[in-house]
Design a protein around this motif. Structure first.
Motif, mmCIF file in Angstrom:
data_model
loop_
_atom_site.group_PDB
_atom_site.id
_atom_site.type_symbol
_atom_site.label_atom_id
_atom_site.label_comp_id
_atom_site.label_asym_id
_atom_site.label_seq_id
_atom_site.Cartn_x
_atom_site.Cartn_y
_atom_site.Cartn_z
ATOM 1 N N CYS A 34 82.749 118.994 -32.875
ATOM 2 C CA CYS A 34 83.682 118.888 -31.748
ATOM 3 C C CYS A 34 82.972 118.531 -30.448
ATOM 4 O O CYS A 34 83.637 118.367 -29.405
ATOM 5 C CB CYS A 34 84.432 120.201 -31.571
ATOM 6 S SG CYS A 34 85.583 120.584 -32.911
ATOM 7 N N GLY A 35 81.639 118.415 -30.484
ATOM 8 C CA GLY A 35 80.895 118.050 -29.297
ATOM 9 C C GLY A 35 80.555 119.194 -28.377
ATOM 10 O O GLY A 35 80.127 118.990 -27.239
ATOM 11 N N PRO A 61 82.795 125.884 -24.511
ATOM 12 C CA PRO A 61 83.975 125.090 -24.847
ATOM 13 C C PRO A 61 84.194 123.880 -23.943
ATOM 14 O O PRO A 61 85.262 123.689 -23.363
ATOM 15 C CB PRO A 61 85.108 126.115 -24.706
ATOM 16 C CG PRO A 61 84.633 127.050 -23.643
ATOM 17 C CD PRO A 61 83.145 127.135 -23.805
ATOM 18 N N ALA A 62 83.155 123.068 -23.787
ATOM 19 C CA ALA A 62 83.269 121.805 -23.059
ATOM 20 C C ALA A 62 82.365 120.792 -23.751
ATOM 21 O O ALA A 62 81.241 121.121 -24.149
ATOM 22 C CB ALA A 62 82.860 121.976 -21.595
ATOM 23 N N GLN A 63 82.838 119.576 -23.912
ATOM 24 C CA GLN A 63 82.054 118.581 -24.639
ATOM 25 C C GLN A 63 80.848 118.138 -23.817
ATOM 26 O O GLN A 63 80.874 118.124 -22.585
ATOM 27 C CB GLN A 63 82.942 117.396 -25.005
ATOM 28 C CG GLN A 63 84.042 117.775 -25.985
ATOM 29 C CD GLN A 63 84.838 116.578 -26.449
ATOM 30 O OE1 GLN A 63 84.933 115.578 -25.755
ATOM 31 N NE2 GLN A 63 85.431 116.700 -27.631
ATOM 32 N N GLY A 68 77.289 116.121 -17.891
ATOM 33 C CA GLY A 68 76.405 115.312 -17.052
ATOM 34 C C GLY A 68 74.935 115.566 -17.291
ATOM 35 O O GLY A 68 74.136 115.583 -16.340
ATOM 36 N N GLY A 69 74.558 115.797 -18.542
ATOM 37 C CA GLY A 69 73.160 116.021 -18.869
ATOM 38 C C GLY A 69 72.698 117.452 -18.720
ATOM 39 O O GLY A 69 71.556 117.770 -19.060
ATOM 40 N N ARG A 70 73.541 118.315 -18.209
ATOM 41 C CA ARG A 70 73.158 119.719 -18.069
ATOM 42 C C ARG A 70 73.362 120.461 -19.389
ATOM 43 O O ARG A 70 74.130 120.046 -20.239
ATOM 44 C CB ARG A 70 73.993 120.381 -16.979
ATOM 45 C CG ARG A 70 73.698 119.855 -15.580
ATOM 46 C CD ARG A 70 74.671 120.419 -14.567
ATOM 47 N NE ARG A 70 76.033 119.945 -14.819
ATOM 48 C CZ ARG A 70 77.111 120.388 -14.169
ATOM 49 N NH1 ARG A 70 76.977 121.344 -13.266
ATOM 50 N NH2 ARG A 70 78.302 119.896 -14.444
ATOM 51 N N ALA A 176 91.178 132.402 -31.281
ATOM 52 C CA ALA A 176 90.117 132.868 -30.381
ATOM 53 C C ALA A 176 89.002 131.845 -30.224
ATOM 54 O O ALA A 176 88.154 131.996 -29.343
ATOM 55 C CB ALA A 176 89.545 134.188 -30.895
ATOM 56 N N LEU A 177 88.980 130.811 -31.066
ATOM 57 C CA LEU A 177 87.943 129.791 -31.006
ATOM 58 C C LEU A 177 88.539 128.448 -30.581
ATOM 59 O O LEU A 177 89.688 128.146 -30.907
ATOM 60 C CB LEU A 177 87.268 129.632 -32.378
ATOM 61 C CG LEU A 177 86.472 130.827 -32.900
ATOM 62 C CD1 LEU A 177 86.004 130.552 -34.326
ATOM 63 C CD2 LEU A 177 85.275 131.101 -32.000
ATOM 64 N N PRO A 178 87.765 127.611 -29.896
ATOM 65 C CA PRO A 178 88.270 126.297 -29.473
ATOM 66 C C PRO A 178 88.119 125.235 -30.556
ATOM 67 O O PRO A 178 87.947 124.052 -30.250
ATOM 68 C CB PRO A 178 87.379 125.985 -28.266
ATOM 69 C CG PRO A 178 86.067 126.596 -28.613
ATOM 70 C CD PRO A 178 86.394 127.856 -29.388
ATOM 71 N N LEU A 179 88.167 125.655 -31.817
ATOM 72 C CA LEU A 179 87.888 124.759 -32.934
ATOM 73 C C LEU A 179 89.167 124.452 -33.701
ATOM 74 O O LEU A 179 89.847 125.370 -34.168
ATOM 75 C CB LEU A 179 86.859 125.388 -33.877
ATOM 76 C CG LEU A 179 85.551 125.863 -33.225
ATOM 77 C CD1 LEU A 179 84.676 126.538 -34.268
ATOM 78 C CD2 LEU A 179 84.824 124.686 -32.576
ATOM 79 N N PRO A 180 89.535 123.188 -33.864
ATOM 80 C CA PRO A 180 90.726 122.854 -34.658
ATOM 81 C C PRO A 180 90.511 123.131 -36.141
ATOM 82 O O PRO A 180 89.366 123.166 -36.620
ATOM 83 C CB PRO A 180 90.929 121.359 -34.388
ATOM 84 C CG PRO A 180 89.567 120.852 -34.024
ATOM 85 C CD PRO A 180 88.884 121.987 -33.311
ATOM 86 N N ARG A 181 91.595 123.314 -36.840
ATOM 87 C CA ARG A 181 91.512 123.627 -38.268
ATOM 88 C C ARG A 181 90.775 122.535 -39.033
ATOM 89 O O ARG A 181 89.978 122.818 -39.939
ATOM 90 C CB ARG A 181 92.925 123.810 -38.831
ATOM 91 C CG ARG A 181 92.961 124.102 -40.318
ATOM 92 C CD ARG A 181 94.348 124.498 -40.775
ATOM 93 N NE ARG A 181 94.360 124.857 -42.178
ATOM 94 C CZ ARG A 181 95.367 125.487 -42.784
ATOM 95 N NH1 ARG A 181 96.443 125.831 -42.089
ATOM 96 N NH2 ARG A 181 95.301 125.769 -44.079
ATOM 97 N N GLU A 182 91.028 121.273 -38.654
ATOM 98 C CA GLU A 182 90.414 120.158 -39.375
ATOM 99 C C GLU A 182 88.896 120.203 -39.284
ATOM 100 O O GLU A 182 88.204 119.912 -40.274
ATOM 101 C CB GLU A 182 90.937 118.826 -38.813
ATOM 102 C CG GLU A 182 92.432 118.591 -38.997
ATOM 103 C CD GLU A 182 93.278 119.424 -38.051
ATOM 104 O OE1 GLU A 182 94.487 119.589 -38.328
ATOM 105 O OE2 GLU A 182 92.729 119.927 -37.039
ATOM 106 N N ALA A 183 88.351 120.561 -38.122
ATOM 107 C CA ALA A 183 86.894 120.619 -37.966
ATOM 108 C C ALA A 183 86.301 121.731 -38.817
ATOM 109 O O ALA A 183 85.217 121.579 -39.402
ATOM 110 C CB ALA A 183 86.544 120.837 -36.493
#
Length: 470
Positions: A34-35, A61-63, A68-70, A176-183
């Motif tokens: 998911c990045g 939970p941010a791609q 910005g390289g951080r 509770a997780l930012p992960l979709p079922r497909e991933a």
């Protein structure tokens, strides 16, 4: 684009042979796909069932392209009070996590299997040394922001897989997780051998957890309309007071009384909603600066359209109000200092604030903006601890005598007002709880005595007047 303030923290406690390491890899693969930046560490358990292997993961939970390289700074170990998702593959491990402070009502979703694999200390006793599963379950529903509890071992066996697949499904389905079922399913397929069975177990756990998310803390039977109305009003009141998570905590607390008489459920629910929405500075500031309040004032004074109305609020904060907003350790230190010097009521400052003006409105409204801080304050910690003690007394009394349980529930009505009124009511409440409720001579004596005691608690300064409650 604003970035999240912190990572999502996950702590997993699994026994040997349950695939905890594989599940941690699934989580890492899903997050990476998911990045999201993610990190995982593990601490091995010890032999002979005296502990579990723990896996600690953090997912930001941010791609990555948005950073910005951080790179986010992540911790290698969990800390009490800072776990978003606690997962236990066996019930006693959930109890250990709660005992160690990893499960908190403000933050933690607890996912645990309800089956038991007995620990060494339980087997060593000469008689029945098993820990009470009911006590652990009751604690889980009280201490977690949300608890997802069911027998995952049995479901794993029915699916022909290992419990880690069902646990992983429950984690994904809980929201509770930012992960979709497909991933998550794609991460399982990467493991190759045994993937079809693992996917069956995953789907079972996902569906149960997702269903629990849609209908949290459901009571086990239909209720009379008047009782249901009170409980719905209570949840709505607390949703307005502190948000959805706080309303769920109310529902979960009521669910622990699920087998009680409907009348008792209604009374306990009414008092619990009032108590959980105690009126502190933050609440008062919020109510005084709402648009609906200014509209009501205009109606009451008969102001026409375009006519100016000046609203001046009279406030008198002091040491006690300031201490109530501080972190518990600092707040207690300040109160102890004031009590030692007899200054508890010496620094109350009278203020006349023109809340209909820009400056006065912003001054008072800034206090209402402290709502996210409330769960970290001294007053919140004290009120929640006393609520749990009172609710436990109601639960303990209900099987013995509904009349006694109702009287215990009614004792919460002593806690109202502020300042000296609140201190007097709290003192009366604790006296009754200590002498008559938790140490009664007989059931009838306790019920009759608590009914006869004075219970004014300073009614003249009660501040709550919401319809349907008082």
């Amino acid at each position: 684009m604003s970035l999240p303030e912190r990572s999502i923290t996950v702590l997993v406690a699994a026994l040997g042979g349950e695939g905890g390491g594989v599940m941690a890899n699934w989580l890492m693969h899903a997050a990476t796909a998911c990045g999201y930046p993610a990190q995982a560490t593990s601490i091995p358990g010890v032999a002979q069932r005296t502990g579990a292997t723990t896996y600690y993961l953090e997912i930001f939970p941010a791609q990555r392209e948005a950073l910005g390289g951080r790179e986010p700074v992540m911790s290698l170990t969990p800390s009490p009070g800072n776990v978003d998702l606690m997962v236990a593959s066996e019930l006693l491990e959930a109890g250990r996590a709660m005992q160690n402070g990893y499960v908190t009502p403000e933050r933690t979703t607890l996912i645990a299997s309800t089956h038991r694999i007995y620990a060494t200390m339980e087997k060593m006793q000469m008689a029945d040394g098993r820990f009470s599963s009911e006590r652990v379950l009751a604690a889980a529903r009280q201490l977690a922001q949300r608890a997802v509890l069911f027998d995952m071992r049995q479901l794993a066996q029915d699916s022909g897989t290992v419990i880690n697949a069902v646990l992983f499904g429950a984690m994904a389905g809980s929201g509770a997780l930012p992960l979709p079922r497909e991933a998550c399913e794609a991460a399982i397929r990467r493991s190759g051998k045994g993937a079809p069975a693992s996917l069956r177990g995953f789907a079972t756990g996902y569906d149960i957890a997702a269903g629990a998310r849609q209908t949290p803390a459901a009571l086990p039977r239909p209720l009379p309309p008047e009782t249901r109305e009170i409980l719905d009003l209570g949840a709505a009141r607390l949703r307005d007071y502190q948000g959805e998570a706080y309303a769920r905590l109310y529902q979960e607390r009521i669910a622990t009384l699920g087998e009680a008489d409907p009348k008792l459920l209604g009374e306990a629910g009414r008092h619990l909603a009032l108590w959980m929405s105690y009126e502190d500075i933050i609440r008062v500031a919020d109510l005084k600066t709402r648009a609906s309040r200014f509209a009501r004032v205009r109606r009451e004074v008969g102001a026409g359209e375009g006519e100016p109305v000046v609203v001046i609020d009279y406030l008198k904060p002091g040491v006690e109000e300031l201490a109530s907003l501080l972190p518990p350790s600092l707040g207690r230190a300040l109160l102890a200092w004031a009590v030692r010097r007899g200054k508890l009521d010496a620094y109350n400052v009278g203020m006349h604030v023109k809340t209909s003006g820009v400056f006065g409105y912003l001054l008072v409204r800034s206090l209402a903006w402290l709502k996210p801080w409330r769960p970290r304050s001294l007053r919140y910690a004290e009120e929640q601890a006393l609520i749990e003690r009172w609710l436990a007394a109601v639960r303990d009394a209900a099987p013995r005598s509904t009349a006694l349980a109702l009287e215990v529930a009614e004792c919460a009505g002593l806690l109202k007002g502020y300042g000296e009124t609140h201190r007097r009511g709290r003192s009366n409440f604790l006296a009754i709880l200590d002498a008559l409720v938790e140490n009664p001579a007989t059931t009838d004596t306790a019920a009759q005595a608590s009914r006869r005691l004075p219970s004014d608690g300073g009614r003249s300064e009660a501040t709550s007047s919401t319809p349907g409650f008082r």
